[in-house]
Design a protein around this motif. Structure first.
Motif, PDB file in Angstrom:
ATOM      1  N   ILE A  16      11.184  10.439 -14.228  1.00 19.92           N
ATOM      2  CA  ILE A  16      10.100  10.542 -13.249  1.00 19.92           C
ATOM      3  C   ILE A  16       9.163   9.353 -13.351  1.00 19.92           C
ATOM      4  CG2 ILE A  16       8.074  11.902 -12.586  1.00 19.92           C
ATOM      5  CD1 ILE A  16       9.713  14.404 -13.267  1.00 19.92           C
ATOM      6  N   GLU A  17       8.867   8.935 -14.560  1.00 19.09           N
ATOM      7  CA  GLU A  17       7.993   7.766 -14.726  1.00 19.09           C
ATOM      8  C   GLU A  17       8.657   6.505 -14.199  1.00 19.09           C
ATOM      9  OE1 GLU A  17       6.869   7.777 -18.840  1.00 19.09           O
ATOM     10  OE2 GLU A  17       5.399   9.397 -18.555  1.00 19.09           O
ATOM     11  N   PHE A  18       9.975   6.378 -14.376  1.00 17.60           N
ATOM     12  CA  PHE A  18      10.704   5.232 -13.822  1.00 17.60           C
ATOM     13  C   PHE A  18      10.592   5.224 -12.299  1.00 17.60           C
ATOM     14  CE2 PHE A  18      14.529   3.490 -11.872  1.00 17.60           C
ATOM     15  CZ  PHE A  18      14.613   2.230 -12.453  1.00 17.60           C
ATOM     16  N   ILE A  19      10.793   6.387 -11.689  1.00 21.78           N
ATOM     17  CA  ILE A  19      10.708   6.493 -10.231  1.00 21.78           C
ATOM     18  C   ILE A  19       9.340   6.057  -9.732  1.00 21.78           C
ATOM     19  CG2 ILE A  19      10.587   8.161  -8.325  1.00 21.78           C
ATOM     20  CD1 ILE A  19      12.840   9.730  -9.741  1.00 21.78           C
ATOM     21  N   HIS A  20       8.285   6.600 -10.320  1.00 19.40           N
ATOM     22  CA  HIS A  20       6.935   6.321  -9.825  1.00 19.40           C
ATOM     23  C   HIS A  20       6.474   4.909 -10.156  1.00 19.40           C
ATOM     24  CE1 HIS A  20       5.679  10.314  -8.257  1.00 19.40           C
ATOM     25  NE2 HIS A  20       6.700  10.699  -8.992  1.00 19.40           N
ATOM     26  N   GLU A  21       7.019   4.343 -11.201  1.00 24.59           N
ATOM     27  CA  GLU A  21       6.684   2.959 -11.548  1.00 24.59           C
ATOM     28  C   GLU A  21       7.231   1.979 -10.526  1.00 24.59           C
ATOM     29  OE1 GLU A  21       7.542  -0.289 -15.162  1.00 24.59           O
ATOM     30  OE2 GLU A  21       8.034   1.851 -15.435  1.00 24.59           O
ATOM     31  N   HIS A  22       8.330   2.346  -9.876  1.00 26.44           N
ATOM     32  CA  HIS A  22       9.017   1.392  -8.997  1.00 26.44           C
ATOM     33  C   HIS A  22       8.961   1.760  -7.518  1.00 26.44           C
ATOM     34  CE1 HIS A  22      10.449  -0.884 -12.408  1.00 26.44           C
ATOM     35  NE2 HIS A  22      10.884   0.229 -12.969  1.00 26.44           N
ATOM     36  N   LEU A  23       8.083   2.688  -7.155  1.00 30.52           N
ATOM     37  CA  LEU A  23       7.877   3.017  -5.751  1.00 30.52           C
ATOM     38  C   LEU A  23       6.431   2.759  -5.366  1.00 30.52           C
ATOM     39  CD1 LEU A  23       9.786   6.401  -5.270  1.00 30.52           C
ATOM     40  CD2 LEU A  23      10.517   4.129  -4.554  1.00 30.52           C
ATOM     41  N   THR A  24       6.220   2.347  -4.129  1.00 28.60           N
ATOM     42  CA  THR A  24       4.860   2.182  -3.632  1.00 28.60           C
ATOM     43  C   THR A  24       4.357   3.528  -3.106  1.00 28.60           C
ATOM     44  OG1 THR A  24       5.522   1.689  -1.348  1.00 28.60           O
ATOM     45  CG2 THR A  24       5.423  -0.166  -2.907  1.00 28.60           C
ATOM     46  N   ARG A  25       3.058   3.662  -3.007  1.00 26.17           N
ATOM     47  CA  ARG A  25       2.489   4.897  -2.457  1.00 26.17           C
ATOM     48  C   ARG A  25       2.962   5.108  -1.027  1.00 26.17           C
ATOM     49  NH1 ARG A  25      -0.878   8.948  -2.461  1.00 26.17           N
ATOM     50  NH2 ARG A  25      -2.328   9.327  -0.757  1.00 26.17           N
ATOM     51  N   GLU A  26       3.091   4.015  -0.274  1.00 20.40           N
ATOM     52  CA  GLU A  26       3.540   4.118   1.113  1.00 20.40           C
ATOM     53  C   GLU A  26       4.956   4.673   1.186  1.00 20.40           C
ATOM     54  OE1 GLU A  26       2.032   1.463  -0.233  1.00 20.40           O
ATOM     55  OE2 GLU A  26       0.100   1.747   0.796  1.00 20.40           O
ATOM     56  N   GLN A  27       5.822   4.254   0.277  1.00 22.25           N
ATOM     57  CA  GLN A  27       7.192   4.769   0.266  1.00 22.25           C
ATOM     58  C   GLN A  27       7.221   6.258  -0.074  1.00 22.25           C
ATOM     59  OE1 GLN A  27       8.759   1.853  -2.536  1.00 22.25           O
ATOM     60  NE2 GLN A  27      10.130   1.039  -0.945  1.00 22.25           N
ATOM     61  N   LEU A  28       6.391   6.656  -1.034  1.00 19.60           N
ATOM     62  CA  LEU A  28       6.320   8.071  -1.399  1.00 19.60           C
ATOM     63  C   LEU A  28       5.853   8.915  -0.217  1.00 19.60           C
ATOM     64  CD1 LEU A  28       4.808   7.843  -4.990  1.00 19.60           C
ATOM     65  CD2 LEU A  28       7.007   8.877  -4.392  1.00 19.60           C
ATOM     66  N   ILE A  29       4.820   8.446   0.457  1.00 21.89           N
ATOM     67  CA  ILE A  29       4.291   9.191   1.600  1.00 21.89           C
ATOM     68  C   ILE A  29       5.342   9.304   2.694  1.00 21.89           C
ATOM     69  CG2 ILE A  29       2.618   9.114   3.497  1.00 21.89           C
ATOM     70  CD1 ILE A  29       0.606   7.927   1.507  1.00 21.89           C
ATOM     71  N   GLN A  30       6.046   8.214   2.962  1.00 22.18           N
ATOM     72  CA  GLN A  30       7.078   8.236   3.999  1.00 22.18           C
ATOM     73  C   GLN A  30       8.156   9.262   3.667  1.00 22.18           C
ATOM     74  OE1 GLN A  30       9.048   4.488   4.657  1.00 22.18           O
ATOM     75  NE2 GLN A  30      10.384   5.300   6.249  1.00 22.18           N
ATOM     76  N   CYS A  31       8.585   9.300   2.411  1.00 24.99           N
ATOM     77  CA  CYS A  31       9.620  10.257   2.013  1.00 24.99           C
ATOM     78  C   CYS A  31       9.106  11.694   2.092  1.00 24.99           C
ATOM     79  CB  CYS A  31      10.099   9.943   0.600  1.00 24.99           C
ATOM     80  SG  CYS A  31      11.080   8.429   0.486  1.00 24.99           S
TER      81      CYS A  31
END
Length: 221
Positions: free
Chosen positions: A86-101
């Protein structure tokens, strides 16, 4: 095997699990979708992914699994493997990408109804009242407020892992899993797992653009 091919095989596992539909014959010539199977296959994929040491894999350009040691003190716990993923995922994603998903998720019912269904979670020997409360709080933060943090993500997966243990270790029998309320919750848990697996491959695309992860496979729900 080349790193790109290894990751392609892992991604294929995710795609198959996300599309998987298991029908059961509950009476002669009458079939229906059995949601627990999709949850189990999604968790199997998730288990495969969190068994990989992604930091070491990226550094060495090959998929490296956490190694088992005869010395228990040297083994990394399941909880820490999940935490690292989970930390790997959040380290390498932008907030905008998370919101879009998050915005792409569809639960097939209004979000307030989804939350009401989660209120039906029954605490047991593996799931405490606190686990339930923290899960619902993290779920609201993610899907109502479009804010999926690493900390909240871990709380979501912690409860889902407990549900998985209940299924695999006999706390929940086939009758309980067929209960309509339980089936609805399993669908919700499956969506969270599928989202997590999809986010991993989006993160990998960010870290290793040469892998050319197809954009249409960014998220499979």
């Amino acid at each position: 095997m080349a790193f790109k091919e290894e990751l392609s095989q892992l991604q294929s596992l995710h795609i198959v699990a996300s599309r998987f539909k298991h029908m059961v014959e509950y009476e002669p010539d009458s079939w229906k979708l059995f949601e627990p199977s999709k949850f189990i296959y999604s968790y199997f994929s998730f288990n495969t992914f969190y068994s990989v040491d992604w930091k070491a894999s990226i550094e060495n350009k090959q998929v490296i699994n956490y190694q088992f040691s005869e010395n228990d003190a040297e083994n990394i716990s399941e909880f820490n493997k999940i935490k690292n993923l989970i930390e790997f995922i959040h380290e390498h994603l932008t907030r905008e990408q998370l919101i879009q998903c998050l915005q792409e998720i569809r639960f097939n019912m209004p979000l307030d109804r989804v939350i009401l269904e989660l209120e039906n979670i029954q605490p047991d020997s593996r799931i405490s009242q606190s686990d339930k409360d923290e899960f619902i709080k993290a779920f609201k933060q993610a899907f109502e407020n479009q804010n999926l943090t690493a900390r909240g993500h871990k709380k979501l997966i912690r409860l889902i892992s407990s549900v998985r243990n209940n299924i695999f270790h006999g706390t929940k029998d086939i009758i309980q899993m067929s209960d309509s309320k339980q089936r609805i919750r399993l669908k919700i848990y499956t969506q969270v797992l599928t989202l997590t697996n999809s986010l991993l491959f989006l993160a990998l695309r960010n870290v290793t653009p040469e892998l050319e992860v197809p954009s249409e496979f960014r998220i499979r729900l």
